[in-house]
Design an enzyme around this catalytic site. Structure first.
Site, PDB file in Angstrom:
ATOM      1  N   GLU A 194      19.999   7.507  53.004  1.00  0.00           N
ATOM      2  CA  GLU A 194      20.251   8.920  52.707  1.00  0.00           C
ATOM      3  C   GLU A 194      20.977   9.559  53.884  1.00  0.00           C
ATOM      4  O   GLU A 194      20.813   9.125  55.011  1.00  0.00           O
ATOM      5  CB  GLU A 194      18.912   9.657  52.482  1.00  0.00           C
ATOM      6  CG  GLU A 194      18.102   9.072  51.357  1.00  0.00           C
ATOM      7  CD  GLU A 194      16.693   9.655  51.285  1.00  0.00           C
ATOM      8  OE1 GLU A 194      16.518  10.850  51.563  1.00  0.00           O
ATOM      9  OE2 GLU A 194      15.768   8.899  50.947  1.00  0.00           O
TER      10      GLU A 194
ATOM     11  N   LYS B 186      21.345  11.908  56.824  1.00  0.00           N
ATOM     12  CA  LYS B 186      20.384  12.609  57.660  1.00  0.00           C
ATOM     13  C   LYS B 186      20.952  14.005  57.906  1.00  0.00           C
ATOM     14  O   LYS B 186      21.813  14.198  58.762  1.00  0.00           O
ATOM     15  CB  LYS B 186      20.151  11.868  58.972  1.00  0.00           C
ATOM     16  CG  LYS B 186      19.046  12.487  59.806  1.00  0.00           C
ATOM     17  CD  LYS B 186      18.682  11.584  60.975  1.00  0.00           C
ATOM     18  CE  LYS B 186      17.464  12.098  61.719  1.00  0.00           C
ATOM     19  NZ  LYS B 186      17.656  13.422  62.339  1.00  0.00           N
TER      20      LYS B 186
ATOM     21  N   ASP C  56      21.295  17.521  59.287  1.00  0.00           N
ATOM     22  CA  ASP C  56      20.808  18.092  60.535  1.00  0.00           C
ATOM     23  C   ASP C  56      20.357  19.529  60.330  1.00  0.00           C
ATOM     24  O   ASP C  56      21.128  20.468  60.486  1.00  0.00           O
ATOM     25  CB  ASP C  56      21.888  17.994  61.612  1.00  0.00           C
ATOM     26  CG  ASP C  56      21.290  17.970  63.000  1.00  0.00           C
ATOM     27  OD1 ASP C  56      20.045  17.871  63.110  1.00  0.00           O
ATOM     28  OD2 ASP C  56      22.041  18.051  63.976  1.00  0.00           O
TER      29      ASP C  56
ATOM     30  N   TYR D 216      13.376  15.331  49.980  1.00  0.00           N
ATOM     31  CA  TYR D 216      13.430  13.875  49.950  1.00  0.00           C
ATOM     32  C   TYR D 216      12.087  13.173  50.093  1.00  0.00           C
ATOM     33  O   TYR D 216      12.043  11.955  50.151  1.00  0.00           O
ATOM     34  CB  TYR D 216      14.365  13.357  51.042  1.00  0.00           C
ATOM     35  CG  TYR D 216      14.169  14.051  52.384  1.00  0.00           C
ATOM     36  CD1 TYR D 216      13.022  13.865  53.137  1.00  0.00           C
ATOM     37  CD2 TYR D 216      15.144  14.915  52.873  1.00  0.00           C
ATOM     38  CE1 TYR D 216      12.833  14.511  54.333  1.00  0.00           C
ATOM     39  CE2 TYR D 216      14.966  15.573  54.082  1.00  0.00           C
ATOM     40  CZ  TYR D 216      13.808  15.363  54.806  1.00  0.00           C
ATOM     41  OH  TYR D 216      13.630  16.021  55.986  1.00  0.00           O
TER      42      TYR D 216
ATOM     43  N   LYS E   4      21.588   6.638  63.791  1.00  0.00           N
ATOM     44  CA  LYS E   4      22.338   7.818  64.208  1.00  0.00           C
ATOM     45  C   LYS E   4      23.830   7.551  64.348  1.00  0.00           C
ATOM     46  O   LYS E   4      24.242   6.463  64.741  1.00  0.00           O
ATOM     47  CB  LYS E   4      21.814   8.320  65.573  1.00  0.00           C
ATOM     48  CG  LYS E   4      20.344   8.691  65.579  1.00  0.00           C
ATOM     49  CD  LYS E   4      20.088  10.056  65.014  1.00  0.00           C
ATOM     50  CE  LYS E   4      20.118  11.162  65.979  1.00  0.00           C
ATOM     51  NZ  LYS E   4      19.001  11.673  66.632  1.00  0.00           N
TER      52      LYS E   4
ATOM     53  N   CYS F 125      45.679  43.797  79.196  1.00  0.00           N
ATOM     54  CA  CYS F 125      45.957  42.844  78.128  1.00  0.00           C
ATOM     55  C   CYS F 125      46.976  41.798  78.600  1.00  0.00           C
ATOM     56  O   CYS F 125      48.040  42.159  79.086  1.00  0.00           O
ATOM     57  CB  CYS F 125      46.501  43.581  76.910  1.00  0.00           C
ATOM     58  SG  CYS F 125      47.050  42.468  75.606  1.00  0.00           S
TER      59      CYS F 125
ATOM     60  N   CYS G 297      50.337  42.519  76.438  1.00  0.00           N
ATOM     61  CA  CYS G 297      51.143  43.743  76.475  1.00  0.00           C
ATOM     62  C   CYS G 297      50.888  44.586  77.722  1.00  0.00           C
ATOM     63  O   CYS G 297      51.564  45.587  77.926  1.00  0.00           O
ATOM     64  CB  CYS G 297      50.894  44.592  75.225  1.00  0.00           C
ATOM     65  SG  CYS G 297      49.285  45.395  75.218  1.00  0.00           S
TER      66      CYS G 297
ATOM     67  N   CYS H 228      41.912  44.960  73.463  1.00  0.00           N
ATOM     68  CA  CYS H 228      43.159  45.664  73.749  1.00  0.00           C
ATOM     69  C   CYS H 228      43.308  46.752  72.693  1.00  0.00           C
ATOM     70  O   CYS H 228      43.396  46.467  71.511  1.00  0.00           O
ATOM     71  CB  CYS H 228      44.355  44.712  73.690  1.00  0.00           C
ATOM     72  SG  CYS H 228      45.932  45.595  73.734  1.00  0.00           S
TER      73      CYS H 228
ATOM     74  N   CYS I 185      50.409  46.155  70.205  1.00  0.00           N
ATOM     75  CA  CYS I 185      50.327  44.909  70.974  1.00  0.00           C
ATOM     76  C   CYS I 185      50.865  43.732  70.142  1.00  0.00           C
ATOM     77  O   CYS I 185      50.426  43.517  69.018  1.00  0.00           O
ATOM     78  CB  CYS I 185      48.877  44.653  71.359  1.00  0.00           C
ATOM     79  SG  CYS I 185      48.637  43.092  72.217  1.00  0.00           S
TER      80      CYS I 185
HETATM   81  P1  AMP Z   1      14.044  13.945  64.316  1.00  0.00           P
HETATM   82  O1  AMP Z   1      14.725  15.258  64.106  1.00  0.00           O
HETATM   83  O2  AMP Z   1      14.649  13.139  65.418  1.00  0.00           O
HETATM   84  O3  AMP Z   1      12.533  14.086  64.394  1.00  0.00           O
HETATM   85  O4  AMP Z   1      14.377  13.068  63.013  1.00  0.00           O
HETATM   86  C1  AMP Z   1      13.547  13.054  61.902  1.00  0.00           C
HETATM   87  C2  AMP Z   1      13.883  14.177  60.985  1.00  0.00           C
HETATM   88  O5  AMP Z   1      15.076  13.942  60.274  1.00  0.00           O
HETATM   89  C3  AMP Z   1      12.875  14.358  59.907  1.00  0.00           C
HETATM   90  O6  AMP Z   1      11.715  14.973  60.340  1.00  0.00           O
HETATM   91  C4  AMP Z   1      13.664  15.228  58.957  1.00  0.00           C
HETATM   92  O7  AMP Z   1      13.536  16.572  59.339  1.00  0.00           O
HETATM   93  C5  AMP Z   1      15.103  14.860  59.213  1.00  0.00           C
HETATM   94  N1  AMP Z   1      15.827  14.328  58.041  1.00  0.00           N
HETATM   95  C6  AMP Z   1      17.062  14.718  57.656  1.00  0.00           C
HETATM   96  N2  AMP Z   1      17.460  14.101  56.538  1.00  0.00           N
HETATM   97  C7  AMP Z   1      16.449  13.275  56.170  1.00  0.00           C
HETATM   98  C8  AMP Z   1      16.256  12.371  55.081  1.00  0.00           C
HETATM   99  N3  AMP Z   1      17.221  12.166  54.156  1.00  0.00           N
HETATM  100  N4  AMP Z   1      15.083  11.702  55.023  1.00  0.00           N
HETATM  101  C9  AMP Z   1      14.129  11.882  55.970  1.00  0.00           C
HETATM  102  N5  AMP Z   1      14.254  12.724  57.009  1.00  0.00           N
HETATM  103  C10 AMP Z   1      15.396  13.425  57.130  1.00  0.00           C
HETATM  104 ZN    ZN Z   2      47.651  44.043  74.075  1.00  0.00          ZN
END
Ligand code: AMP
Ligand code: ZN
Length: 674
Positions: A116, A118, A120, A226, A315, A409, A412, A425, A430
């Site tokens: 899946e 990941k 952020d 998930y 990662k 500025c 100008c 400015c 300008c």
């Molecule tokens: P960390 O942020 O290093 O603790 O990495 C683990 C975290 O990745 C989990 O606690 C989730 O918040 C996040 N995460 C993002 N996408 C997924 C996914 N598809 N499955 C599981 N965890 C995920």
């Molecule tokens: Zn200017």
């Protein structure tokens, strides 16, 4: 290394990591990059493995996240624990993960995995009793999180009620901020001179943990799910793939894209493919999550103190380079705002040379405490935008000089004015402002005149062919041919685009005109409130203050501009040129910029759904590619689904699609049915 030395380093690392955990998880304000953090954690892990006598249950290697600040939100104990994930950075490490599984199960691989994206963001836990959402909380330290139910409920795709689910159910997923929303938010903060967010994750965390849910509601957060906590056993599910499908069936958004793979090599193929496509995802992904598909194996393998043994985060590489800040130049934008730009000793990062980096605004520079001559650590945020991670203060020699804001500025020479933390400015003539004003007017989210590039704008200004945006509508073919090597054909194309730009409607026009403090959101609110330009031009200060999200300062800024004879004259000339000055139906552009593909059978004729999508500004195509934003999946989907999974294209069920539309238009989708 002796035991004593190891002990010292281990203690040092633990303190350091605890401090950074606090900055990251509690304050949403990390000081070091994720990659640096990962390196520290890894060094600690390795040392603890070499010197097992120094292991300790209170080491950060044995813990998840950080304890929340109890002051702001009600602490809540998760009915079942939430874990983190162990990391892998190379194929070797994924193989080692598979070997550990083989040893623990006493059985040879290769195993089947679900892979899946990941996402952020930050993980959340939703708790349902008898199918009713009782609360939602952040992960916190895995045992105790913070209750953020009201804020979570501002995300419209989160279901409040469920049918046919275990009596007590925990559903887990990620709250994230799409990249577009992130860039827009930072632009608004930058313009106000406020602190910007370092990355979409911090922006998501900061937005979810707002005291006022109304602020959260504006930030465009999304969620994807998930995993299950309580209720997993009762659900009777057999595989992770089934679990993802089950979640979807129950009405949870599963937007993050997933695929199946066999063995470490199979995982590697998907990982490499997704790594290449990561920039076309609507969210930031920092890697892939690999989970054993067979849930019965999860029970056999269990968990370490910190993470499951049946899953790992693989990662993406996050390259960062040290380089020097050679000088700072100042750029003047369309609103006259002065932006500092750092000139770097060029470095190669993730395949391209980086020599300039935005330093955003004064708040940002203060917070970073960066000086000219400093060594800085630079990375690419989301793999794209160069960003200073931090200043390597330990490398300072004392020769570094503070950054000085100019008094006048740079374009100008007019004296700059300072409003709060924003330098501007004020000269309406300008040239930098003129150039930026035209560029902004023509930009995609404004009037969308694609053929009007920067070089061309410069030439047009230089030759005196245009002075402001109203002049664009008086351009003729003979003005253009020959400029910037332009032929008859491209001149014709540009003129057609300029024509078309007349009918974008009030909302886009207000954004395009760059009223002070007016981004996409305020432009929309103003257009919705007043309906026509004429009504807006007559608005009093009090009326402006009634508009959603318009504060005192913004209202004043808008009011002054509206009263400015130069602005009124510009509007008059635009009107004469045939530029539409009325608000459009709000739905018309709701899906602009998105490309959809449909597979399988939907609850109504496919052509009808296609027409709906097109009416909302989306593109609909017949085959899945990396440009596809979403694949809409109906009953009995075809091979497009496989392709989407292989490319990591997110999928939506029909119902999720309607929710997306509802969310973007603010209307129930039935109103759009033809
Ligand atoms: P960390 O942020 O290093 O603790 O990495 C683990 C975290 O990745 C989990 O606690 C989730 O918040 C996040 N995460 C993002 N996408 C997924 C996914 N598809 N499955 C599981 N965890 C995920
Ligand atoms: Zn200017």
């Amino acid at each position: 290394m002796t035991l004593e030395e190891a002990r010292r380093r281990i203690n040092e690392l633990r303190d350091l990591i605890r401090y950074h955990n606090y900055r990251y998880y509690v304050l949403d304000a990390p000081e070091i990059s994720d990659a640096e953090y990962d390196r520290l954690l890894r060094e600690l892990k390795e040392l603890e493995e070499r010197f097992p006598e120094l292991k300790s249950p209170d080491s950060p290697t044995e813990q998840v996240g950080a304890k929340p600040l109890e002051a702001t939100f009600r602490p809540i104990r998760h009915p079942s624990r939430m874990y983190s994930l162990d990391n892998a950075f190379t194929l070797e490490e994924v193989r080692a993960f598979e070997e550990r599984i083989e040893r623990a199960l006493g059985r040879k691989g290769p195993f089947v995995y679900t892979v899946e994206h990941k996402v952020d963001g930050l993980s959340v836990n939703l708790y349902y009793e008898e199918g009713v959402l009782v609360w939602g909380a952040t992960r916190g330290d895995g045992e105790t999180g913070e209750e953020v139910t009201q804020n979570l409920l501002t995300i419209p795709t989160i279901p409040r009620r469920l049918k046919g689910v275990p009596e007590r159910l925990e559903v887990r997923g990620e709250v994230y901020m799409p990249i577009e929303a992130f860039l827009r938010l930072n632009e608004e903060l930058e313009e106000k001179g406020e602190k910007i967010f370092k990355n979409p994750r911090n922006a998501a965390a900061g937005s979810l943990r707002q005291k006022d849910p109304r602020i959260t509601a504006r930030r465009g957060l999304r969620a994807t799910f998930y995993a299950l906590g309580l209720g997993l056993e009762e659900s009777g599910l057999k595989t992770q793939l089934d679990l993802l499908r089950w979640l979807r069936e129950k009405g949870f958004p599963v937007e993050h894209g997933f695929a199946r793979a066999e063995g470490a090599e199979g995982v590697e193929r998907i990982y490499q493919g997704w790594l290449k496509e990561r920039r076309s995802l609507p969210f930031e992904a920092d890697g892939v999550v690999v989970k054993l598909d067979e849930l019965s194996l999860w029970r056999e393998l269990g968990y370490t103190a910190r993470a499951p043994r049946f899953a790992i985060a693989y990662k993406f590489p996050a390259e960062e380079k040290e380089t020097r800040l050679l000088e700072v130049v100042f750029q003047v934008g369309r609103t006259g705002r002065v932006t500092p730009v750092g000139i770097l000793e060029p470095v190669f990062i993730e395949g391209s040379e980086v020599s300039r980096v935005t330093l955003h605004n004064e708040s940002y520079i203060e917070e970073l405490d960066v000086r000219i001559g400093d060594w800085v650590l630079v990375h690419k945020a989301g793999g794209v935008i160069p960003e200073v991670q931090r200043v390597l203060k330990e490398k300072r020699t004392g020769e570094e000089r503070p950054i000085r804001w100019p008094e006048t500025c740079p374009e100008c020479g007019h004296r700059l004015v300072k409003e709060g933390k924003v330098h501007r400015c004020p000269n309406p003539l300008c040239p930098a402002k003129r150039f930026e004003a035209i560029r902004h007017y023509a930009s995609r989210k404004a009037m969308d005149i694609g053929g009007l590039g920067e070089k061309l704008i410069e030439k047009l200004l230089e030759k005196g062919l245009v002075k402001d945006v109203a002049d664009l509508y008086r351009l003729k073919e003979e003005d253009l041919v020959g400029l910037e090597r332009m032929g008859k054909k491209s001149a014709g194309n540009l003129l057609r685009q300029i024509e078309e730009s007349r009918s974008r409607g009030l909302e886009r026009l207000l954004y395009a005109l760059g009223l002070p403090g007016v981004g996409e959101v305020l432009a929309r609110n103003l257009a919705a409130h007043f309906g026509t330009m004429d009504r807006l031009l007559e608005a009093t200060l009090e009326e402006l203050l009634q508009v959603e999200e318009v504060g005192e300062l913004t209202a004043r800024g808008i009011y002054e501009t509206l009263q400015d004879p130069a602005f009124r004259d510009l509007v008059r000339r635009l009107k004469e040129a045939g530029v539409e000055m009325e608000a459009k139906e709000r739905g018309e552009e709701a899906l602009k910029g998105l490309t959809f593909v449909i597979t399988g059978e939907l609850s109504r004729p496919r052509e009808e759904v296609k027409a709906l999508l097109r009416r909302l500004g989306a593109k609909v195509t017949d085959s899945v590619s990396r440009k596809t934003s979403y694949l809409v999946v109906g009953e009995a989907p075809g091979s497009k689904l496989e392709k989407a999974r292989a490319l990591g294209v997110p999928t939506l069920t029909e119902e999720e699609l309607y929710r997306l539309i509802e969310e973007r238009t603010g209307k129930r989708q039935e109103t759009f049915a033809s």
